[in-house]
Structures are given as C-alpha cells and as structure tokens.
Design an enzyme around this catalytic site. Sequence first.
Site, short mmCIF file in Angstrom:
data_model
loop_
_atom_site.label_atom_id
_atom_site.label_comp_id
_atom_site.label_asym_id
_atom_site.label_seq_id
_atom_site.Cartn_x
_atom_site.Cartn_y
_atom_site.Cartn_z
N GLY A 1 83.68 88.75 -33.51
CA GLY A 1 85.00 89.36 -33.44
C GLY A 1 86.12 88.31 -33.43
CB SER B 1 79.74 87.35 -27.06
OG SER B 1 79.71 86.58 -25.90
CB VAL C 1 92.23 76.58 -34.28
CG1 VAL C 1 92.58 75.72 -33.09
CG2 VAL C 1 90.77 76.41 -34.65
CB ALA D 1 98.85 77.16 -41.24
CE LYS E 1 101.57 76.62 -45.00
NZ LYS E 1 100.11 76.59 -44.85
CB VAL F 1 73.55 88.78 -30.75
CG1 VAL F 1 72.23 88.86 -31.51
CG2 VAL F 1 74.51 89.86 -31.23
CG LEU G 1 84.92 79.35 -38.88
CD1 LEU G 1 85.21 79.04 -37.41
CD2 LEU G 1 85.48 78.25 -39.77
CB THR H 1 91.74 76.99 -47.88
OG1 THR H 1 91.13 75.86 -47.25
CG2 THR H 1 92.74 76.52 -48.90
CB ILE I 1 92.93 82.83 -42.86
CG1 ILE I 1 92.72 82.35 -41.41
CG2 ILE I 1 93.36 84.30 -42.88
CD1 ILE I 1 93.97 82.31 -40.56
C1 LIG Z 1 90.45 72.66 -36.24
C2 LIG Z 1 90.56 73.89 -37.07
C3 LIG Z 1 91.80 74.27 -37.57
C4 LIG Z 1 91.91 75.40 -38.38
N1 LIG Z 1 93.13 75.73 -38.93
C5 LIG Z 1 93.19 76.74 -39.82
C6 LIG Z 1 94.41 77.09 -40.45
O1 LIG Z 1 95.47 76.53 -40.17
N2 LIG Z 1 94.40 78.08 -41.37
C7 LIG Z 1 93.26 78.76 -41.69
O2 LIG Z 1 93.29 79.60 -42.59
N3 LIG Z 1 92.11 78.49 -41.05
C8 LIG Z 1 92.04 77.51 -40.15
N4 LIG Z 1 90.87 77.26 -39.51
C9 LIG Z 1 89.73 78.14 -39.72
C10 LIG Z 1 89.91 79.41 -38.89
O3 LIG Z 1 90.05 79.08 -37.53
C11 LIG Z 1 88.68 80.31 -39.08
O4 LIG Z 1 88.46 80.51 -40.45
C12 LIG Z 1 88.92 81.66 -38.47
O5 LIG Z 1 89.33 81.54 -37.14
C13 LIG Z 1 87.67 82.51 -38.55
O6 LIG Z 1 86.73 82.14 -37.60
P1 LIG Z 1 85.47 83.09 -37.44
O7 LIG Z 1 85.95 84.46 -37.10
O8 LIG Z 1 84.61 82.92 -38.62
O9 LIG Z 1 84.70 82.43 -36.21
P2 LIG Z 1 85.01 82.48 -34.61
O10 LIG Z 1 86.44 82.50 -34.30
O11 LIG Z 1 84.19 81.35 -34.05
O12 LIG Z 1 84.38 83.85 -34.15
C14 LIG Z 1 83.00 84.03 -33.97
C15 LIG Z 1 82.75 85.33 -33.25
O13 LIG Z 1 81.33 85.52 -33.15
C16 LIG Z 1 81.02 85.87 -31.83
N5 LIG Z 1 79.65 85.44 -31.53
C17 LIG Z 1 79.08 84.25 -31.79
N6 LIG Z 1 77.81 84.25 -31.34
C18 LIG Z 1 77.59 85.48 -30.81
C19 LIG Z 1 76.49 86.09 -30.16
N7 LIG Z 1 75.34 85.43 -29.94
N8 LIG Z 1 76.63 87.36 -29.73
C20 LIG Z 1 77.77 88.06 -29.92
N9 LIG Z 1 78.86 87.52 -30.51
C21 LIG Z 1 78.76 86.25 -30.95
C22 LIG Z 1 82.06 85.15 -30.99
O14 LIG Z 1 82.19 85.72 -29.71
C23 LIG Z 1 83.31 85.38 -31.84
O15 LIG Z 1 83.82 86.66 -31.57
C24 LIG Z 1 90.76 76.16 -38.66
C25 LIG Z 1 89.53 75.81 -38.11
C26 LIG Z 1 89.42 74.68 -37.33
C27 LIG Z 1 88.09 74.31 -36.75
#
Ligand SMILES: Cc1cc2nc3c(=O)[nH]c(=O)nc-3n(C[C@H](O)[C@H](O)[C@H](O)COP(=O)(O)OP(=O)(O)OC[C@H]3O[C@@H](n4cnc5c(N)ncnc54)[C@H](O)[C@@H]3O)c2cc1C
Length: 506
Positions: A18, A44, A52, A55, A83, A192, A339, A350, A352
Amino acid sequence: MNQPCSADAIRSIAIIGGGTAGWMTAAALARSLNGRCRLTLVESDEIGTVGVGEATIPPIRQMNALLGIDESDFARATQATFKLGIAFENWRTQGERYFHPFGRFGADIGPLPFQSYWHVLARTRPDLAGPLDAYSLPAVAAARGKFCWPSPDPRNTLHNISYAFHFDAGLYARFLRARAEADGVERVEGRVGDVTLAPDGSVDGVKLVDGRRVTADFFIDCSGFRGLLIEGTLHAGYEDWRHWLPCDSAVALPTQRVEAPRPYTRSIAGAAGWQWRIPLQHRMGNGHVFCSEFMSADDAEAALRRDVDGAPLADAKLLRFATGRRRRVWQRNVLAIGLAAGFLEPLESTSIHLIQSAITRLLALFPDRSFAQADVDYYNATTAREYERIRDFLVLHYHATERDDSPFWRHCRTMPVPDTLAARLDLYRSHGRFFPVELDLFLEPSWVAVMEGQGVRPARADPMAAMEADRLADLLPRIRAAISRAAEAMPDHARFIAENCAAGQP
Ligand SMILES: Cc1cc2nc3c(=O)[nH]c(=O)nc-3n(C[C@H](O)[C@H](O)[C@H](O)COP(=O)(O)OP(=O)(O)OC[C@H]3O[C@@H](n4cnc5c(N)ncnc54)[C@H](O)[C@@H]3O)c2cc1C
C-alpha cells in the site's frame, strides 16, 4: 457487483502493498473495472512505505484525468507545488547550472526541430541566439518564479505550458486510498508471512502472520524493493545496472521551508552523487543520492545537513537500492508494479511515471485466467525497453561531464556506457540530430536540454538548417522576446498557489 462476462474472466485481484504503487494501482483498477472484479489491497503498517517519491513529470496529469481528479483538490490534499522542470547545478562543472524544462523549445520555423536552427545562429551570432533555455517558456518562467495553468486559447503562448507536481508522498497515498476505498477496494492490514502456490506454480494465496488468508485469481506485487511475490516466491531475477548508474544509496531529510516555493526541482551534484530539493507547501523535501563505494552514509548525511537551509523536521532516513529492473515483471498470475518491478534512481523523477505506465499497459493487456503467454511476453518486453530508454537518459547526466574533481566523477566520465546511448551521443555530436525510438519517455527537447547542458556539442550545424541562416538572425530574437513577455505576464508561483490551491483552503 456486476457479473463477469466469461467463465475465464478474472474475478478477484489482490494487490500486495500500500505504497504509492499499491494505491495508484488500486485506484486505477477500481475506476476502470467498475465493480466487475473483487479488489483487495494488503498492506502492513508495521513495515510501512519507502516514504519518498515527491517529484513527478507531466504525464501524471493523465493519471489524474483517468481517476477523475480535480487538480486543485489534488494539490490541496497533497500539499503540492507546481514543477516546470529540473535545475541541474554543478553537473557539467562546479558552479555551472542548466535547466531541463518540460515541453518543447522555440516554435515551428521549418521542417527541422527548433534546436537545429538555434545551433546555426549560436555558431555565427551567439549574441543574437542567446542560450537555448531562453526559448523555453517553462525555463524562463521557472527562473522568474512564475506559474499558471495553460491558457485555453490555442493562439496564446501560454496554451502549451507543460508542468507536473511536487507532492507529499504519504498524503498522495492517503488521497488515492480514499478514492480507491470509495470505489470498492477492500483494505486488509497485516503482514504477509507466507505465499502459497497452486500445483501449476502460480500463486493461489498469501497468508498473513495472524493466520488470515487472502486468495485471488491475479496478484499484483507492489511490495516495494523486496518484491515479495515476484522475487521472493517466483524468483524472476534482477538485471543490475549499477555499473552504469553507480549511486546505490540515499539519505532523505525533510526540513522547514525558508523561501518561497520554487516551481522546479533542484538537483545539485556533489562529490559522490547529488542532492535534491523539492519544495512543498508545508515543507522542503531534501535528499542526498550517493554511491557507497565513494562515500559513507555518515558523510552523505553530514553533507546534507550542512547544505540544507531550514531546520530538520524528522530524523534522516537511509535507503539502499540497486538500480536495475526485474527480468520478468509479469510471471504466471503475478505482475510486479513499482519498486518491486525495478528502480531507476530518482534523478529525472521517473518512478511514479513507471507505475502509471505499468497500469496503462496492464489495462491494455488485461488478462483472463488463461494468462496468455503472448500477452505476458509482450508486456515484459515493452517494460524492459521502457526502462532501458530511461536508463540511457540517466547515464547521460553522469557520463557527459567535465568534472574530474573526485574519484566518483572520474569514474563516471570514463565508464563504458550502453551502446544505445553511445550511438545517440555520436549522432548528436555529428550534426546535432536526435531521433526518437519506440518507447522513449524522454523526447528530443529533453535529450537536447541535457546534452547541451552537459556540454555535448555538435561538430557541425545541420546543413538543411544552415541554408536558412539569413532569416534566423531576425526570427529567433523575436521568438525569444515573445517567450519573455509571456513569462513576465504569468503570476508568481507562490501567489498562484495561495489563490488557487493552498492546503487548508476549501
Ligand atoms: C531515494 C528515493 C527517491 C525517490 N524520489 C522519487 C521522485 O522524486 N519521483 C518519483 O517518481 N519516484 C521517486 N522515488 C521512487 C518512489 O518512491 C517509488 O516509486 C514509490 O514510492 C512507489 O513505491 P512502492 O509503492 O513500490 O513501494 P513502498 O513504498 O516500499 O511500498 C511497499 C508496500 O508494501 C508493503 N509490504 C511490504 N512487505 C509486506 C508484507 N510482507 N506484508 C504486507 N505488506 C507488505 C509495505 O507495507 C508498503 O505498503 C524515489 C525512490 C527513492 C528510493
């Protein structure tokens, strides 16, 4: 709930995670499937999100349109600012700055791209040509701290202004969650602990540590870097690109904002990486992306604390990552988004967008329970190409530099680059030409802005443009003046926010 239209139809989808990826996917699927499928999201609180990602780039506006989101509501709810591009400081040499604006340069003055004509005048009459930036309305407006929404009048210079947002990642996920839940997505909070497989090797359920079980026909892995299903269970494999993009760590530190919000992101190169400055309505987002081979986490944090302007609002957060992509983002009945699918470091904001583009591709190739291999293969191949194109654009920033003041920059200058990037550099260095290829996210104006900004110059002007030399000395300064006037007429960015979308406003 409406009935599915065929026996093979997907009847239930479980989204695992989430963060931004999970809630963007949930909101978009709920809106597009309109009750024809049961949607569950597992997240979770204990694990939390990466926190993070603040942008964005202009296609985010299409995502808002798909979700029926009003931009003022969105900006208010997420403490957003606008932006117009990214200012790159100290990237070519220390002390030098260039701007990568959204949108195009100049105007249509012949069959060739605008910069081909600019190159001709810049060689013969640099005083009349001026800098390339001066032909971009977003660049000029950004430098003057201006912003407004595009004019509806196609004859107005402000009609084509291109923009994106800076927003608070946590508030964005919350905003999307409210919409997704209103559209019928069920949220399950829990960790999970186990993933169970059907006899054919596909995933048939996830077990939470408290014993509950979530089953579905189709699983979307949005679990972040860990790739719980796609890697942890299905072992899809990872292509690591750290030999081309060596930064592998970041420290993030939000601070108080001490100046009016600028309508652009700042990217400031340092000894072993770069720092970001992202202005939001209620604070600044700051971070230091660095290469652990050349700098320790303690030194990276100390440099960030030294360089930020306002008082810190939270503890610094250290993140480790490997730039690269999952070899197969879709395998059997599991698709990874966000990710979990791969990571391209945040230099051009890039990630998002890659979530959004994965959702769009999923809707175009929406499966039934046969999970046809041809569809899955096409999805994987196009995703791989899309990541590679962005990768090349990012490598360009590091490689085309004149900096040799630290081991990190000497490494970046001399490292081999992907052949696809080398070919683009050769072509540009020859006559200033650039040709888009399929699945390029960044188009000619972006590549030209960064190549010129990093000091990549064509050896000769385009011969076709050179034939037009006589009229350019008169035409180009007029285009520049029109852009300058249009920018001057725009309101101040801070005032625009206060009047249209300040957080806390009704
Ligand atoms: C340093 C940095 C800077 C960034 N800056 C930018 C930016 O400026 N612009 C941009 O477009 N993108 C940026 N990004 C990327 C951006 O942060 C991600 O693409 C975006 O937040 C998506 O993350 P996510 O949802 O894939 O993962 P996460 O935010 O890590 O979410 C993962 C989810 O999975 C859940 N989860 C994991 N394991 C379990 C489990 N076992 N059981 C239940 N739930 C679980 C977690 O609780 C969480 O809800 C940046 C990334 C980094 C590292």
